[in-house]
Write an enzyme that holds these catalytic residues in place. Sequence first.
Site, short mmCIF file in Angstrom:
data_model
loop_
_atom_site.label_atom_id
_atom_site.label_comp_id
_atom_site.label_asym_id
_atom_site.label_seq_id
_atom_site.Cartn_x
_atom_site.Cartn_y
_atom_site.Cartn_z
CB SER A 34 20.22 10.50 -0.78
OG SER A 34 19.64 8.95 -1.09
CG ASN A 35 16.60 7.16 1.99
OD1 ASN A 35 16.96 6.32 2.50
ND2 ASN A 35 16.44 7.20 0.45
CB CYS A 95 -8.44 -8.10 -14.49
SG CYS A 95 -7.18 -7.73 -13.30
CB CYS A 117 -8.29 -5.22 -8.71
SG CYS A 117 -7.06 -5.92 -10.26
CB CYS A 126 -10.32 -8.69 -9.64
SG CYS A 126 -10.55 -7.60 -11.16
N GLY A 179 9.30 7.84 0.57
CA GLY A 179 8.78 9.05 0.65
C GLY A 179 7.23 9.34 0.85
CG ASP A 209 11.17 1.60 -5.04
OD1 ASP A 209 10.56 0.25 -4.89
OD2 ASP A 209 12.13 1.91 -4.70
CB CYS A 259 -8.52 -3.28 -13.66
SG CYS A 259 -9.54 -4.88 -13.09
CB CYS A 302 13.62 8.17 -6.19
SG CYS A 302 11.84 8.24 -5.67
ZN LIG Z 1 -8.98 -6.30 -11.97
#
Ligand SMILES: [Zn+2]
Length: 263
Positions: free
Chosen positions: A66-67, A248, A170, A251, A38, A127, A173, A187
């Site tokens: 259904s899409n 993190c 990123c 990154c 979507g 998703d 993070c 969905c």
């Molecule tokens: Zn990060």
Amino acid sequence: MTPDRLDRFARHIVLPEVGAMGQAKLAQSHVVLIGMGGIGSPALQYLAGAGIGRLTLVDDDVVEASNLQRQTVYAQADIGKAKAEAAAAWVQAFDPALEVSAHVLRIKRDNAASLIAGADVVLDGCDNFATRLAVSDACVKAGVPLTSAALGRFQGQVANFAGHREDHACYRCFVGDAFDAEDCDTCADLGVLGAMVGMVGAFGAMAAMRVLLEGVSTLGDPQWGQLHVLDGLKPSLRTMRIARDPECRGCSSRLSGSAGAHP
Ligand SMILES: [Zn+2]
């Protein structure tokens, strides 16, 4: 640009925020789209409409009836076909001058690097969090910017990330590590309004264009690490800054020269 291409993109070129230089840059750009659902469908339509020269489409799913209520790139005749291939066929019919490739697979840690290699930006509209985190980590490692576009019922979230750059957050993070193993398929359970997810997809396409035009034209302000939260019901928009997490896993090690933080 040839006269017919100039004509096709005339409404972009006359915009001072894009201009001829901007349009030329879009034509030379390569965007990888993760998830042709979507969000990915309208994003693809606007990116193809914008004349993005090269598009790589990644999705392991097939089109279901259904899409069609929201995944605007597909028609009745596409039911049962692989989404990436049906979407690529749409691009070829829409503008044969664009280069498009379809990958009917799920992007994972072990194949992400090869799928995003050489991209100017990755637009993730998939998703589930596990895929989003794998894509984000791969983008940081490869030095590729990430446009993240997501939807929860009537709340859209769109942000550009440059986790490969010093002092930039990123996607990991932002969401942390809790969702690596989680595969939330919301969905089917919660429902999704077609026009709402369409807004998020178009928003994501515009965010990706801002990345591509950085340093080229004035639209090119990616607003790195700023999360735009769209409330579709009010409707309203607010923006918050995502702080870089010094710990993190995605990154934090890039500054020490390591190829990547993930074990
Ligand atoms: Zn990060």
